[in-house]
Design a protein around this motif. Sequence first.
Motif, PDB file in Angstrom:
ATOM      1  N   SER A 212      57.931  46.802  38.924  1.00 37.21           N
ATOM      2  CA  SER A 212      57.368  45.742  38.099  1.00 37.21           C
ATOM      3  C   SER A 212      56.369  44.894  38.893  1.00 37.21           C
ATOM      4  N   LEU A 213      56.668  44.645  40.159  1.00 33.73           N
ATOM      5  CA  LEU A 213      55.781  43.831  40.983  1.00 33.73           C
ATOM      6  C   LEU A 213      54.589  44.635  41.492  1.00 33.73           C
TER       7      LEU A 213
ATOM      8  N   GLU B 140      54.604  48.125  33.567  1.00 30.09           N
ATOM      9  CA  GLU B 140      53.154  48.244  33.620  1.00 30.09           C
ATOM     10  C   GLU B 140      52.734  49.056  34.835  1.00 30.09           C
TER      11      GLU B 140
ATOM     12  N   ASN C  37      49.938  48.463  36.431  1.00 29.90           N
ATOM     13  CA  ASN C  37      49.187  47.597  37.324  1.00 29.90           C
ATOM     14  C   ASN C  37      50.087  46.650  38.105  1.00 29.90           C
TER      15      ASN C  37
ATOM     16  N   LYS D  47      51.215  43.200  40.072  1.00 27.71           N
ATOM     17  CA  LYS D  47      51.067  41.770  39.800  1.00 27.71           C
ATOM     18  C   LYS D  47      50.155  41.163  40.866  1.00 27.71           C
ATOM     19  N   ASN D  48      49.600  40.018  40.550  1.00 22.17           N
ATOM     20  CA  ASN D  48      48.726  39.288  41.457  1.00 22.17           C
ATOM     21  C   ASN D  48      49.584  38.399  42.358  1.00 22.17           C
TER      22      ASN D  48
ATOM     23  N   GLU E 279      49.046  34.606  42.222  1.00 21.06           N
ATOM     24  CA  GLU E 279      49.658  33.935  41.075  1.00 21.06           C
ATOM     25  C   GLU E 279      51.169  33.800  41.256  1.00 21.06           C
ATOM     26  N   LEU E 280      51.800  34.784  41.891  1.00 21.27           N
ATOM     27  CA  LEU E 280      53.245  34.733  42.108  1.00 21.27           C
ATOM     28  C   LEU E 280      53.637  33.734  43.183  1.00 21.27           C
TER      29      LEU E 280
END
Length: 117
Positions: A48-49, A72, A74, A76-77, A80-81
């Motif tokens: 997920s990450l 997903e 893609n 994660k950013n 943003e996390l």
Amino acid sequence: MAPEVMKQSENTFASDIWSVGCIFAEMCKQEPLFVGSTPWEVVKRIFSLLGKPDERIWPGGTPLMETGFLIEDNPKNFAELFPNLEAAGVDLLSKMVCYTDRITVYDALNHPYFEER
């Protein structure tokens, strides 16, 4: 546990960097990065990450990706996390917690993040 250790590949310095990256992330967020009560829950959180790995990253794992993991593709950013972590810290963390081409111990110790300290 680093993905390569989970898939029973060789445990290397790269897997140690993964572990240090997870500790670094936990220090930044004040909570574990990959929480799960079973190995499969942890794997799902990693996917997920970082996004679902492909055959190049996880050889033989394609059937696993097609068996109910609704994740997903893609990643994660990290910025943003980890909004409270400066850009150099986000860069270092993203190079520590990744599937391939993980930063070396030497390069991590000489990363610009530590120059700011």
